[in-house]
Design an enzyme around this catalytic site. Structure first.
Site, PDB file in Angstrom:
ATOM      1  N   HIS A 107       3.596  28.486  -2.010  1.00  0.00           N
ATOM      2  CA  HIS A 107       3.996  29.883  -1.282  1.00  0.00           C
ATOM      3  C   HIS A 107       5.276  30.304  -2.025  1.00  0.00           C
ATOM      4  O   HIS A 107       5.852  31.366  -1.763  1.00  0.00           O
ATOM      5  CB  HIS A 107       4.449  29.641   0.291  1.00  0.00           C
ATOM      6  N   PRO A 139       6.294  34.478  -4.740  1.00  0.00           N
ATOM      7  CA  PRO A 139       7.480  34.816  -4.940  1.00  0.00           C
ATOM      8  C   PRO A 139       8.087  33.892  -5.863  1.00  0.00           C
ATOM      9  O   PRO A 139       8.107  32.672  -5.855  1.00  0.00           O
ATOM     10  CB  PRO A 139       8.135  35.176  -3.886  1.00  0.00           C
ATOM     11  N   GLY A 140       8.833  34.374  -6.911  1.00  0.00           N
ATOM     12  CA  GLY A 140       9.674  33.399  -7.782  1.00  0.00           C
ATOM     13  C   GLY A 140      11.043  33.419  -6.921  1.00  0.00           C
ATOM     14  O   GLY A 140      11.146  33.137  -5.784  1.00  0.00           O
ATOM     15  N   ALA A 164       8.298  29.607  -5.494  1.00  0.00           N
ATOM     16  CA  ALA A 164       8.892  28.720  -6.677  1.00  0.00           C
ATOM     17  C   ALA A 164       9.148  27.254  -6.335  1.00  0.00           C
ATOM     18  O   ALA A 164       9.073  26.394  -6.756  1.00  0.00           O
ATOM     19  CB  ALA A 164       9.977  29.472  -7.307  1.00  0.00           C
ATOM     20  N   GLY A 165       9.826  27.213  -5.037  1.00  0.00           N
ATOM     21  CA  GLY A 165      10.454  25.932  -4.477  1.00  0.00           C
ATOM     22  C   GLY A 165      11.680  25.739  -4.891  1.00  0.00           C
ATOM     23  O   GLY A 165      11.973  26.010  -6.183  1.00  0.00           O
ATOM     24  N   CYS A 195       6.139  31.928   9.498  1.00  0.00           N
ATOM     25  CA  CYS A 195       6.971  32.520   8.476  1.00  0.00           C
ATOM     26  C   CYS A 195       5.853  32.803   7.265  1.00  0.00           C
ATOM     27  O   CYS A 195       4.838  32.143   6.854  1.00  0.00           O
ATOM     28  CB  CYS A 195       7.857  31.357   7.799  1.00  0.00           C
ATOM     29  N   HIS A 253      14.701  34.394   3.532  1.00  0.00           N
ATOM     30  CA  HIS A 253      14.074  35.738   3.675  1.00  0.00           C
ATOM     31  C   HIS A 253      14.534  36.764   2.853  1.00  0.00           C
ATOM     32  O   HIS A 253      15.856  36.703   2.625  1.00  0.00           O
ATOM     33  CB  HIS A 253      14.412  35.907   5.354  1.00  0.00           C
ATOM     34  N   PHE A 254      13.627  37.748   2.682  1.00  0.00           N
ATOM     35  CA  PHE A 254      13.965  38.718   1.737  1.00  0.00           C
ATOM     36  C   PHE A 254      13.154  40.039   2.098  1.00  0.00           C
ATOM     37  O   PHE A 254      12.275  40.042   2.547  1.00  0.00           O
ATOM     38  CB  PHE A 254      13.940  38.514   0.245  1.00  0.00           C
ATOM     39  N   ASN A 287       3.233  28.876   7.208  1.00  0.00           N
ATOM     40  CA  ASN A 287       3.774  27.808   8.062  1.00  0.00           C
ATOM     41  C   ASN A 287       2.894  28.059   9.364  1.00  0.00           C
ATOM     42  O   ASN A 287       3.211  28.898  10.128  1.00  0.00           O
ATOM     43  CB  ASN A 287       5.077  28.074   8.486  1.00  0.00           C
TER      44      ASN A 287
END
Length: 390
Positions: free
Chosen positions: A316, A292-293, A318-319, A81, A154-155, A261
């Site tokens: 990876h 990414p945010g 914002a979390g 990923c 995912h986006f 990952n």
């Protein structure tokens, strides 16, 4: 600004080095980090990135180096990923054109649990080398899954960069192929560990280097890494086609790809080790990456600083600050939608079930970035314009 490690936990066999304050870490993730630090084959220390949150077995946003063993759950079920980014030649895009581009993307890239109705061109599939039993078993199905987004976080996002250009970013992984490989080898690892009298209750079953399954997993994991990249590339090609259909003069450049990952053999502190990154991005000195945010906040293109103590890694994203179910129960749908609308973002929140990916379910990306100034240097800031979510 904090440039180095925020905190070090020294109560376990190995130190746990945090790029966030200890109080910012949920107890479940902290307990998982402690479990990692007590593994007999763990090396040097555990590195925890500022976007960390509880995962399965290992925290998302943690980095683990081992010697003599590999842990399937420390790579995760979505092997490979990651994200890719591509710069367009556009410096602006009209709202009507953007809406048309997004419509074509939604028509050509299946999302969620949807797959293609037709088998995709086999030329997109990575070459199979050596014995790959699970890949062989899932290969035909994967031909219908390549070029699909999946679900969760995912986006596909269209963004405006601080460099003046419109960018495209895609976040996806190895789909059911990676999921099946991961679960198969975790089951094998649990069986091997139980037979050897090892505790498998913490989700950290491992494959010893002496086992034939170590090499099998290694090959299949790397195939899934290649498949995940091919998956993102095919989606990116479909996004490019959508842009060209609406704006024929557009050109594309500066493709960047970063998985988060995976496990890889690397040299650290004078030793050869297996670095497991689960929701963590490699950030060697000068290496490009993406952080990414959320669909309502900025993302960042960065260059790594090669920090040894993080095993040359960074966050990876914002979390999460809350679980998906908690987000659906507690976040205010109207408030989240209004915030996105006020920012002029063509967003992906339609009803309450979409709130698990609302900006309010994520950490403050600015704080995450402040906590890792010693790990990366921001090159370009990216503001979301339109989002397709899984």
């Amino acid at each position: 600004m904090k440039a180095g490690v925020n905190a070090v936990i020294k109560t376990e066999k190995l130190p746990i080095k945090l790029w966030l304050d200890e109080g910012q870490m949920e107890e479940g993730a902290l307990e998982q980090a402690r479990n990692l630090a007590n593994l007999p084959f763990a090396f040097s220390h555990i590195a925890v990135m500022p976007d960390t949150h509880q995962g399965y077995g290992m925290p998302i946003g943690a980095v683990l180096a081992t010697q003599g063993a590999i842990i399937p759950n420390a790579v995760g079920v979505d092997i490979g990923c990651g994200m890719c980014a591509l710069r367009t030649s556009l410096t602006d895009i009209a709202t009507d054109d953007l809406k048309e581009v997004m419509k074509i993307i939604r028509d050509t890239v299946p999302v969620g649990f949807n797959h293609h109705t037709e088998r995709q061109d086999e030329a997109w599939m990575p070459e199979r080398k050596g014995e790959l039993p699970i890949v062989a078993q899932e290969y035909e199905s994967a031909l219908y899954q390549i070029g699909t987004l999946g679900s969760g976080n995912h986006f596909i996002e269209i963004q405006k960069g601080s460099d003046g250009y419109i960018w495209i970013m895609v976040h996806s992984g190895s789909r059911n192929l990676g999921f099946t490989v991961a679960n198969h080898y975790d089951d094998v690892a649990q069986r091997l560990n139980r037979d050897a009298g090892e505790d498998v209750s913490r989700g950290l079953a491992f494959l010893p280097e002496s086992s034939e399954y170590f090499d099998l997993y290694w090959r299949e994991m790397n195939y899934c890494l290649e498949f995940a990249l091919a998956n993102r590339k095919l989606m990116m090609e479909r996004v490019e086609a959508a842009f060209m259909e609406v704006l024929p003069e557009v050109e594309f450049a500066d493709f960047i790809n970063k998985p988060h990952n995976f496990a890889s053999e690397e040299e650290h502190f004078g030793e050869t080790v297996i670095v497991h990154r689960k929701g963590a991005t490699r950030a060697r000195k000068g290496e490009w990456g993406m952080i990414p945010g959320s669909q309502g906040t900025r993302s960042f293109l960065v260059k790594g600083k090669g920090e040894p103590m993080s095993f040359e890694s960074c966050s990876h994203g914002a979390g999460r600050i809350m679980s998906r179910s908690q987000a659906r129960k507690t976040l205010d749908l109207k408030k989240e939608v209004k915030a996105l609308k006020d920012r002029g973002i063509l967003h992906a929140i339609r009803n309450r079930k979409d709130l698990d990916e609302a900006p309010g379910s994520y950490k403050d990306i600015d704080e995450v970035m402040r906590n890792q100034t010693g790990l990366v240097e921001v090159q370009i800031e990216l503001r979301p314009l339109a989002v397709v979510k899984g």
